[in-house]
Write a protein that holds these residues in place. Sequence first.
Motif, PDB file in Angstrom:
ATOM      1  N   ALA A   1       0.846  -1.208   0.020  1.00 50.52           N
ATOM      2  CA  ALA A   1      -0.120   0.168   0.166  1.00 50.52           C
ATOM      3  C   ALA A   1       0.900   1.238   0.105  1.00 50.52           C
ATOM      4  O   ALA A   1       1.567   1.484   0.989  1.00 50.52           O
ATOM      5  N   ASP A   2       0.607   2.166  -1.008  1.00 53.95           N
ATOM      6  CA  ASP A   2       1.506   3.345  -0.987  1.00 53.95           C
ATOM      7  C   ASP A   2       0.741   4.478  -0.499  1.00 53.95           C
ATOM      8  O   ASP A   2      -0.601   4.509  -0.656  1.00 53.95           O
ATOM      9  N   THR A   3       1.473   5.259   0.150  1.00 57.10           N
ATOM     10  CA  THR A   3       0.892   6.773   0.265  1.00 57.10           C
ATOM     11  C   THR A   3       0.456   7.488  -0.822  1.00 57.10           C
ATOM     12  O   THR A   3       1.497   7.481  -1.638  1.00 57.10           O
ATOM     13  N   VAL A   4      -0.732   8.090  -1.060  1.00 54.35           N
ATOM     14  CA  VAL A   4      -1.109   8.909  -2.411  1.00 54.35           C
ATOM     15  C   VAL A   4      -1.106  10.291  -1.915  1.00 54.35           C
ATOM     16  O   VAL A   4      -1.328  11.148  -2.733  1.00 54.35           O
ATOM     17  N   HIS A  48      -2.409   9.659   6.667  1.00 53.63           N
ATOM     18  CA  HIS A  48      -1.705   9.428   5.447  1.00 53.63           C
ATOM     19  C   HIS A  48      -2.715   8.426   4.598  1.00 53.63           C
ATOM     20  O   HIS A  48      -3.223   7.596   4.989  1.00 53.63           O
ATOM     21  N   VAL A  49      -3.224   9.208   3.404  1.00 50.67           N
ATOM     22  CA  VAL A  49      -4.202   8.570   2.449  1.00 50.67           C
ATOM     23  C   VAL A  49      -3.470   7.557   1.910  1.00 50.67           C
ATOM     24  O   VAL A  49      -2.156   7.769   1.215  1.00 50.67           O
ATOM     25  N   ILE A  50      -3.700   6.144   1.768  1.00 51.43           N
ATOM     26  CA  ILE A  50      -3.063   5.138   1.066  1.00 51.43           C
ATOM     27  C   ILE A  50      -3.895   4.287   0.159  1.00 51.43           C
ATOM     28  O   ILE A  50      -5.032   4.540  -0.031  1.00 51.43           O
ATOM     29  N   ASN A  51      -3.302   3.620  -0.969  1.00 47.60           N
ATOM     30  CA  ASN A  51      -4.137   3.227  -1.965  1.00 47.60           C
ATOM     31  C   ASN A  51      -4.554   1.794  -1.938  1.00 47.60           C
ATOM     32  O   ASN A  51      -5.277   1.256  -2.988  1.00 47.60           O
ATOM     33  N   GLU A  52      -4.206   1.108  -0.840  1.00 41.25           N
ATOM     34  CA  GLU A  52      -4.780  -0.302  -0.718  1.00 41.25           C
ATOM     35  C   GLU A  52      -5.168  -0.519   0.866  1.00 41.25           C
ATOM     36  O   GLU A  52      -4.587   0.339   1.559  1.00 41.25           O
ATOM     37  N   VAL A  53      -6.069  -1.317   0.943  1.00 39.13           N
ATOM     38  CA  VAL A  53      -6.509  -1.598   2.209  1.00 39.13           C
ATOM     39  C   VAL A  53      -5.694  -2.772   2.933  1.00 39.13           C
ATOM     40  O   VAL A  53      -4.994  -3.677   2.390  1.00 39.13           O
TER      41      VAL A  53
END
Lengths: 224, 717
Positions: free
Chosen positions: A187-190, A202-207
Motif C-alpha cells: 500500500a502506497d501513500t498517495v 496518510h491516505v493510502i491506495n490499498e486496504v
Amino acid sequence: MTNSQSPTATPVSRRLLPIAGATLAALLLVVIAGSGGNSDAGTAGPAPATVTVTGPLCDQLPAGSEPGNPNSLAGQPADQALQWIPVLTTFEAAVRATGLAAELTAPTGVTILAPTDDAFAAKFSRTNLDDMLLNDTATLRGLLRDHVVSGALPVAELVAAGSATTVAGTSLTVTAHGGGARVDAHADTVCADYQAANARIHVINEVLGTLPTTAGGEDDHPAH
Amino acid sequence: MLCVPSHPSCLEIPLRYRRTTAGVFSALLAVTLAATAQPAQATTAAQPQAEPNQVQGLTVVQGDGYATLAWTPVDGATDYQIERTPVGDDDAATGASVTVGVWRPNRQINNSEPTFADAGFAPGNRFQWRVRARFGSTVQPYSTPVSDTTRDHWGDPAVPGQSLRTQWETTLGAQYTNDVNEYAYTAAIDERSDRVRVVEIGRTLQDRPINMFVIGYPTPPATAEAVAATNPLVVNCNVHGNEPGDREACLIMARQLAFTDDATTLGLLSKTTMLIVPTINGDGRAANSRGNSTGQDLNRDYSLIRQPETQAFVEMVRDYRPIASYDGHEYGNANTGDLPMLPPRHQNVAQGIFDESQDMIEGHMYTQGAEDGWWACPYGCTGANVGLGEETILRNTLGLKNVVNSLLELRSSGGPTRPDEGNTANNRRRKTYSALWTFHQFLAYHGANVGDITKARAEAITFQSANTGRIVFRGSRPIEAYPAPHPGDTPPPLDAPGENQILDQPPCAYKLTEEQYHGARTDGPDGQQTTVAQRLAAHGWKVIKVAGGYLVPLSQPERGLVPLLLDGQAAEGLVAAERIAPTLTGTHNGPLTVSGVACLAGATVRGPIKVQRGATLIVNGGSVNGPVDASAAAGFVLTASTVNGPVNVTGATGPVLLVGNRISGPVNVVNNAGGAPLVAGNTVNGPLSCTGNAATPVNLEVANSVSGPRFNQCARL
C-alpha cells in the motif's frame, strides 16, 4: 407553511435528534462559516498552520483556500478532519459505524493510514462492505485498527523507522516509495501528512490487514 | 442550438415513440428554460484564417453547474476533445489547460450539431474553452477559444430563501449534506416559501424522518387527495445511501422551485404539484451503505414492502397518486453515457405506460440531451446484464402502478469521455448537475405532455381493471436498438419471459386464508414486521372478505402486480394464494342470483343479476341484459362490461369497483361501508348518483362519461 391536512402528514418538527430549530439554523450557519475552510474561525489563536501534503493524489483533493484544504484541518479532531477528505467516505463512515473516534482523538496522538474509497471498492464487494458497516462492526473495527498506529508520525519518520506497529498489534513494514512510503509491501501513500489535532493522516491506495478480498464479482456495482 | 419546427434538423431526428407536435412543443418549452443565457461566441474578427480541419463556430451557453459547448462538425472527425482553461476577468489564463471532455458520435442523436455539457468546475468561475477534432489518434488544430463566466450557485445571496445553500454547495462538494443539515435546510425552505409544504411521509427504521417537498404555485394543494387531482410528478432522490449525487440535485431543485421568479417554471407549478423525496434511505445515507440499516436493498423491496421506508413510499404513491416519476441512482460502469435511463419493462406493465415512458426517455431526454450536451442512454448502455424485469425495483413497481417513469443513473466515474474527474469534487459536481438537468427536463416534459401521460394512465387503469390477457411473472418488454452511432445503440438484454413464467389464463381472483392474510410474518425487520393485510392496504388494493378467507380480484388498477405477490408461481411473492377461476364464461339465459362468490369472465347474461346479502360478484368483460342489483354485498366488482339496464350497489360491506363499463341506465352507489368506491372510466347513459357512502367515491382522475346528471358524492366524477 405548516403542514396538516394530509392523512400521512405529521409535523416536520418531529425530528430524529432533539435539536431545536434555532440550533439547527445555527448548525447551518456553521457549515456556511466553515466553508472558508478554517474550523477555528472566530477563536483567537496562533497564525494558521502551514501544512504540506505530498503524493500523487493531493492534486485531486481540496487545496489552497478550498473547503477541506490541508491547513484548515490542522486543528480539527481526527474524526472530523476525515470528513473533509473526499476520497475517504468509506473509511470515514466506517469510523462512525465502529465508534472509533475516541481512539483517533486520543491526546497521545495517532497515525491514521486511511485507504481511499477506490481501495475499499477494490477490496470488498458492496454486499460485504454493507454487511460490515451495518452488522459486523466488530470485524470492521478490527480492520480499521489495522490502519492506526500510536503517535502522530510524519511519513518521513515512519520511513526512517522502517516499521510500525498498529494499535491492533500487527506489524507493518514501511519503506520509502516515490517521495512517500510503501506500507506492508503493497500500500502506497498517495497523499501523506495531513495534520489533525494529535494526528497524522496518510491516505493510502490499498486496504491493509488480513481480511479476504471479496471484490471482483458482479456485486461490485449492483444494478439499479 | 434552438430547435424550431421549420428547421430540418428537428424533423430528421428519429423519434420512434414521439408524436411530432408534442415533441416539438416540449423541445421549445425546454429551450425557454435556458433562454436567458446568450451564447458566448468565438470572436472571428482579427483572427487568422481557419486552418484545415479546425473546429469552427464554437459557442458556449451556461446552465446550472454546466456549460454547453457547440460547434460546427469537421468532415472526417472521429471524435473531439474539449479543453478548459481557468481565466481571469481579462481572459488571461490563471491555471493549466485541461482536456475535460471527449465527444464521441454515440453521445447524441444528431451528429450534425455536436454539443458537449462541460461540468465539474466550481460554479461561478470564469473559463476559456477550445475544441479540436481528431482523425483517429491524429489531433487537428484547436478552434478559436471562447470565454465565459459560469453560473454561480443558484440564488441571489441577497434574497431571502434564494440565499439558502446546502452543505454540499458551501463545501464545494467536499462534503455531502448530512442528515441534520438536510432537515435544517428543508425546514428553512418550508418556512420561507408559500409554495412548499414539507410532509413527513414516514420514518426510517432508525427513526429518521422521511420528508417530502410538496411544491405548487402559488401554494400546493392542501391535502393528498387535492394534490392527486393536479396530476403530480415525483422524484425519488436517494434510495441507495452510497449513491448521493441525485439527492444533492433534489435539494437544490427544491430551493429553485421554492424561490424562482422564472415565469415558465411558475407556469408549470401552477398546473401541477411537484413531489420531491430527498432521502427515503436516511439510515443508509448516514452509514454510507447501499441498503437500509438492516442491509436490505430498498430497491428490491418496492413490491414486497417489508421495510418501513418502502412502505412509506408506496403509501405516498397510493395517496398522492403521481402520474410520472424519476428514481435517482449512480452507476459504477465508467464506459456508459452520462445519464443511463430505463422505462418500466415488466411485461405486465400496460403498453401505453411503457410507450409513454419511452417517449419521455428516447423522445424527450435524447433530444434535449443533444441540445444541451448531456449523453442519455438506455441503462446497460454497454450491453451489461442489468435493467431487467424485477417488479421489486421501483421502476417496474411504478409501471405496474400505472406511473410513467424512468430510472436515472449518474455514471459514477468520469471514464474516458470525462478525463478530468480524478478530482473528487469535479466528479461529484458533474453527477449532481447532470441530475439537476434531468429533473428540470422531467418537469418540462411533464408539463408539455400531461395530456398524453394522463391518457396513457387512464387507458392503463382501464386495461388492468379489465383483467384481460396473459400474466407474466418475470420478463421484460424489449428495448430496441438504434443503428449505431446513437445513444440508444446498445440497450439492455432482451429478458424475455420463459415458458414457466407465463400464465395464459389469468384467474379471476386470489383467495388468501386467514393465516395468509393476517398471520405474523418473519420477513421484515425485527419488531416491525407487517402482515400481508397491511401490505396490500399500503398498495391500496381492493380485498373482499368472504367465507373462509379474503379475495383479491385481479380486475383492479394494479392487476399486473397482484399475481406477482400472491401467486405460488411468482418469482418473489408474498404468499401462494389459491387461484380462483371464473365461475361463468359462457352464456346464461334468464335471471342470475348470486350467493357466495360469482366470477363472470366474458360471460353473457340474458337477464337481470341479483347479488344477495353477503355475496360477492366479480364481472370482467361480459354483457348483462337487465338490471344489476346488489344489496349488502360483501364486494362488487364490475369492469369492462356492457349492462343494458340500471346498476344499483347499495350497502356493500366491502369494496365497490366499477371501471370501464358501458351502462345504459342509471347507476346508483349508495350507503356502501367499505373503502372509497372506485367509479372510473365508465360510460353511463343515464344519471350517476352516489350518496351515503362511508368514503367519497373516487375515479383516480379517470373521468366517467355520464349523459345524465351526477349527484352528490359523484358530482365531480
